[in-house]
Design a protein around this motif. Structure first.
Motif, short mmCIF file in Angstrom:
data_model
loop_
_atom_site.label_atom_id
_atom_site.label_comp_id
_atom_site.label_asym_id
_atom_site.label_seq_id
_atom_site.Cartn_x
_atom_site.Cartn_y
_atom_site.Cartn_z
N VAL A 27 0.85 -1.18 0.00
CA VAL A 27 0.00 0.00 0.00
C VAL A 27 0.89 1.24 0.00
CG1 VAL A 27 -1.75 1.31 1.25
CG2 VAL A 27 -1.87 -1.19 1.18
N VAL A 28 0.69 2.11 -0.98
CA VAL A 28 1.48 3.32 -1.10
C VAL A 28 0.65 4.49 -0.56
CG1 VAL A 28 2.62 4.89 -2.70
CG2 VAL A 28 2.66 2.42 -3.12
N ALA A 29 1.27 5.29 0.28
CA ALA A 29 0.55 6.41 0.88
C ALA A 29 0.24 7.48 -0.16
CB ALA A 29 1.38 7.02 2.01
N VAL A 30 -0.98 8.01 -0.09
CA VAL A 30 -1.42 9.12 -0.94
C VAL A 30 -1.92 10.22 -0.03
CG1 VAL A 30 -3.17 9.89 -2.59
CG2 VAL A 30 -2.00 7.70 -2.94
N SER A 31 -1.50 11.43 -0.27
CA SER A 31 -1.94 12.55 0.55
C SER A 31 -3.46 12.71 0.47
CB SER A 31 -1.28 13.85 0.10
OG SER A 31 -1.88 14.96 0.75
N PRO A 32 -4.14 12.92 1.60
CA PRO A 32 -5.59 13.12 1.57
C PRO A 32 -5.97 14.54 1.16
CG PRO A 32 -4.81 13.26 3.82
CD PRO A 32 -3.61 12.88 2.98
N VAL A 33 -4.99 15.41 0.98
CA VAL A 33 -5.26 16.81 0.66
C VAL A 33 -5.38 16.98 -0.86
CG1 VAL A 33 -4.43 19.18 0.84
CG2 VAL A 33 -3.98 17.55 2.70
N PRO A 34 -6.53 17.43 -1.36
CA PRO A 34 -6.68 17.64 -2.81
C PRO A 34 -5.66 18.65 -3.33
CG PRO A 34 -8.82 17.69 -1.73
CD PRO A 34 -7.78 17.70 -0.64
N MET A 35 -5.16 18.40 -4.53
CA MET A 35 -4.22 19.32 -5.15
C MET A 35 -4.94 20.44 -5.89
SD MET A 35 -1.17 16.88 -6.62
CE MET A 35 -0.15 18.31 -6.95
N VAL A 42 -15.38 26.70 -10.70
CA VAL A 42 -14.15 26.41 -11.44
C VAL A 42 -13.20 25.57 -10.59
CG1 VAL A 42 -12.15 27.40 -12.61
CG2 VAL A 42 -14.36 28.57 -12.73
N ILE A 43 -12.66 24.51 -11.19
CA ILE A 43 -11.64 23.68 -10.56
C ILE A 43 -10.33 23.93 -11.29
CG2 ILE A 43 -10.92 21.35 -9.96
CD1 ILE A 43 -13.84 20.49 -10.30
N THR A 44 -9.28 24.26 -10.57
CA THR A 44 -7.98 24.52 -11.18
C THR A 44 -6.94 23.59 -10.57
OG1 THR A 44 -8.55 26.86 -11.49
CG2 THR A 44 -6.22 26.25 -11.64
N HIS A 45 -6.28 22.83 -11.44
CA HIS A 45 -5.22 21.92 -10.98
C HIS A 45 -3.87 22.54 -11.32
CE1 HIS A 45 -2.92 18.33 -10.14
NE2 HIS A 45 -4.01 17.69 -9.76
N PRO A 46 -3.09 22.96 -10.32
CA PRO A 46 -1.85 23.69 -10.60
C PRO A 46 -0.75 22.84 -11.20
CG PRO A 46 -2.04 23.21 -8.26
CD PRO A 46 -3.34 22.79 -8.87
N VAL A 47 -0.76 21.55 -10.96
CA VAL A 47 0.30 20.68 -11.48
C VAL A 47 -0.01 20.27 -12.93
CG1 VAL A 47 1.50 18.48 -11.22
CG2 VAL A 47 0.93 19.85 -9.20
N GLU A 48 -1.24 19.82 -13.15
CA GLU A 48 -1.63 19.43 -14.51
C GLU A 48 -1.88 20.64 -15.40
OE1 GLU A 48 -1.25 16.60 -15.51
OE2 GLU A 48 -1.49 15.22 -13.83
N LYS A 49 -1.96 21.83 -14.78
CA LYS A 49 -2.23 23.08 -15.50
C LYS A 49 -3.48 22.96 -16.36
CE LYS A 49 2.55 24.67 -15.44
NZ LYS A 49 2.24 25.59 -14.32
N ALA A 58 -24.47 25.11 -10.49
CA ALA A 58 -24.11 23.86 -9.82
C ALA A 58 -23.46 24.18 -8.47
CB ALA A 58 -23.15 23.06 -10.69
N ILE A 59 -23.84 23.44 -7.45
CA ILE A 59 -23.35 23.64 -6.09
C ILE A 59 -22.23 22.64 -5.80
CG2 ILE A 59 -23.97 23.68 -3.64
CD1 ILE A 59 -25.25 25.89 -5.34
N TYR A 60 -21.17 23.12 -5.20
CA TYR A 60 -20.04 22.24 -4.87
C TYR A 60 -20.41 21.38 -3.67
CZ TYR A 60 -15.16 20.90 -3.99
OH TYR A 60 -13.98 20.20 -3.81
N ALA A 61 -20.33 20.06 -3.83
CA ALA A 61 -20.70 19.13 -2.77
C ALA A 61 -19.50 18.68 -1.95
CB ALA A 61 -21.40 17.90 -3.35
N GLY A 62 -18.29 18.74 -2.52
CA GLY A 62 -17.12 18.34 -1.76
C GLY A 62 -16.11 17.59 -2.59
N ALA A 63 -15.05 17.12 -1.91
CA ALA A 63 -13.94 16.46 -2.58
C ALA A 63 -13.35 15.37 -1.69
CB ALA A 63 -12.86 17.46 -2.95
N GLU A 64 -12.67 14.43 -2.30
CA GLU A 64 -11.87 13.43 -1.60
C GLU A 64 -10.67 13.08 -2.45
OE1 GLU A 64 -13.87 9.92 -0.33
OE2 GLU A 64 -15.17 10.97 1.10
N ARG A 65 -9.55 12.80 -1.78
CA ARG A 65 -8.38 12.29 -2.45
C ARG A 65 -7.91 11.06 -1.69
NH1 ARG A 65 -2.49 15.28 -3.11
NH2 ARG A 65 -1.53 13.68 -4.43
#
Length: 231
Positions: A27-35, A42-49, A58-65
């Motif tokens: 099992v490899v650890a993955v950060s629970p904090v969304p990037m 609007v959703i902006t991903h700084p790494v994938e640009k 549309a209403i934002y319901a939430g996120a999980e990583r």
């Protein structure tokens, strides 16, 4: 989206997924904090640009990583349009997913999907159709994560839906439909306003002629309700 097999509960179907998906040995650890950052619609991903826009209403319901089945880093963001009772009318599921460096698996959307060049001409791989909302889902998967997000936010899902899954590979400049990093967007809407049922539109998961009048308008709604921009 590795766990994507049923496309039910308002959301899923499987076609052309990973070429290799053995169970992981470690099992490899993955950060629970969304990037990705969310501001309004609007959703902006700084790494994938990359920047994704959904309708302003549309209403934002939430996120999980989370670590998806021990082989991939999955980050999910969910937006919902709902009635006064918080019953979903339309859903926008945005997912960034990439295989972990502990494996050499690759996604394959060239098979079982239809290519559309969307949002600036980027190859985008689509599947669509009517679905029941009662299919079981695998524990620890992305669909379970979406259902958890919706439940926390107090939303319920209609019993039958129409879905369109749209996938862009983020490391596939040649447009082959294969790679290790993907952006997946699932558009889902309540089937009831169409006046049809899943039983009338599909048999054993395969659509029939009754679905044809709904098909193109559904694809158009999905592909015009969201947009993807590189920066």
């Amino acid at each position: 989206m590795i766990g994507w097999m049923a496309m039910a509960a308002a959301i899923l179907a499987q076609a052309g997924r990973a070429e290799q998906q053995p169970l992981p040995e470690t099992v490899v650890a993955v950060s629970p904090v969304p990037m990705a950052a969310v501001s309004g619609n609007v959703i902006t991903h700084p790494v994938e640009k990359i920047r994704i826009r959904v309708p302003e209403k549309a209403i934002y319901a939430g996120a999980e990583r989370f670590n998806l089945y021990g082989v991939a880093d999955a980050e999910i963001h969910v937006f919902v349009e709902a009635d006064a009772a918080k019953k979903m009318q339309r859903l926008y599921w945005v997912q960034f997913e990439s295989y972990l460096p502990s494996n050499d698996h690759r996604y394959n959307y060239a098979e079982g999907n239809t290519r559309f060049d969307l949002w600036g001409g980027t190859p985008t791989w689509l599947v669509w159709g009517p679905r029941l909302s009662s299919a079981p889902y695998r524990a620890g998967g992305d669909r379970e994560s979406v259902m958890r997000i919706l439940s926390r936010a107090g939303y319920t899902i209609p019993p039958e839906v129409l879905n369109v899954r749209m996938v862009q590979m983020l490391d596939d400049p040649a447009g082959t439909g294969r790679g290790r990093r993907e952006l997946m967007i699932i558009y889902s809407e309540d089937l009831a306003p169409s006046g049809k049922t899943v039983a009338e539109l599909a048999v054993d998961g395969k659509v029939n002629e009754a679905f044809k009048p709904l098909e193109r308008p559904l694809i158009d709604r999905a592909t015009t309700s969201v947009s993807v921009e590189r920066f």
